[in-house]
Design an enzyme around this catalytic site. Structure first.
Site, PDB file in Angstrom:
ATOM      1  CG  ASP A 133      -2.031   0.691   1.047  1.00  6.64           C
ATOM      2  OD1 ASP A 133      -2.091   1.862  -0.109  1.00  6.64           O
ATOM      3  OD2 ASP A 133      -2.840   1.301   2.424  1.00  6.64           O
ATOM      4  CG  LEU A 134       5.303   2.339  -1.236  1.00  7.86           C
ATOM      5  CD1 LEU A 134       6.014   2.622   0.149  1.00  7.86           C
ATOM      6  CD2 LEU A 134       6.812   1.863  -1.308  1.00  7.86           C
TER       7      LEU A 134
END
Length: 234
Positions: free
Chosen positions: A142-143
């Protein structure tokens, strides 16, 4: 977070230290914010390559010691995400990300007229058309830019949805929400761990996953954006 932090011993990205966790809260070590600089961006690119290189047992594999499905999205309304170890990336991404999200969206009345687009993409993925033979990477998952804390000592990553996947997925999310110094991050990553030929052409394919998540959680323009991306790969 602990699974990602293990890679720090091999030069991986810094992960926020967990102080306490319970059903209703997660407490992290407090960090003093600092400027985002070219130097720190270069370091993040190299460190992220090392985190990915730490690997995973399979595509879709959960972090070590994790025995449930995963989550992604805001804390007040996280979406459950399958974490079923799979031999090939395309099969994992097509079934556990694109088709899974399509089903979640349809339950909310989304993509009623465009579902066939997403099904065709899933079919292409499952067929192995986009597989490149690279081993599973240890992904943050979830960068987006908001999950990077820039400190004087360098960037620290928070709020992962960690799993085994394709390294391009993390990079595509950084590009989607335009992390500071993104060109430096990508260039440093590519120098440390050369990206596969044609990676730029696959950025949208990887971005389809987070855009579909946003469409389900927030609606609005994310729905039409997901359809636009889908048309590029269907």
């Amino acid at each position: 977070m602990l699974w990602l932090a293990e890679a720090q011993e091999q030069g991986g990205a810094r992960i926020a230290q967990l102080q306490d966790v319970d059903l209703d809260h997660i407490d992290l070590l407090q960090y003093d914010a600092g400027p985002s600089t070219n130097f720190h961006a270069d370091g993040l690119g190299v460190a992220l390559a090392a985190t990915h290189a730490a690997g995973a047992p399979a595509f879709g594999a959960p972090p070590a010691r994790w025995t449930s499905h995963g989550f992604i999205g805001p804390a007040y309304s996280p979406l459950p995400m399958p974490l079923e170890p799979t031999a090939r990336w395309g099969e994992f991404f097509g079934e556990q990300r694109i088709r899974h999200l399509l089903q979640l969206g349809r339950s909310k009345g989304l993509w009623e007229d465009d579902g066939a687009l997403f099904e065709r993409i899933a079919d292409r993925l499952v067929s192995g058309e986009f597989d490149d033979g690279r081993p599973p990477a240890r992904l943050h998952g979830d960068l987006w830019a908001g999950n990077i804390i820039w400190t004087r000592e360098g960037p620290v990553l928070i709020d992962p949805a960690a799993h085994g996947g394709h390294a391009e997925t993390d990079l595509a999310m950084l590009l989607l929400f335009t992390a500071p110094h993104i060109a430096r991050i990508i260039a440093a990553y590519d120098e440390a761990a050369p990206l596969a030929d044609g990676w730029q052409e696959r950025v949208g394919l990887h971005q389809l996953f987070p855009v579909m998540v946003h469409a389900i959680v927030f609606g609005g323009d994310y729905v039409s954006q997901s359809v636009e991306i889908a048309r590029s790969y269907a």
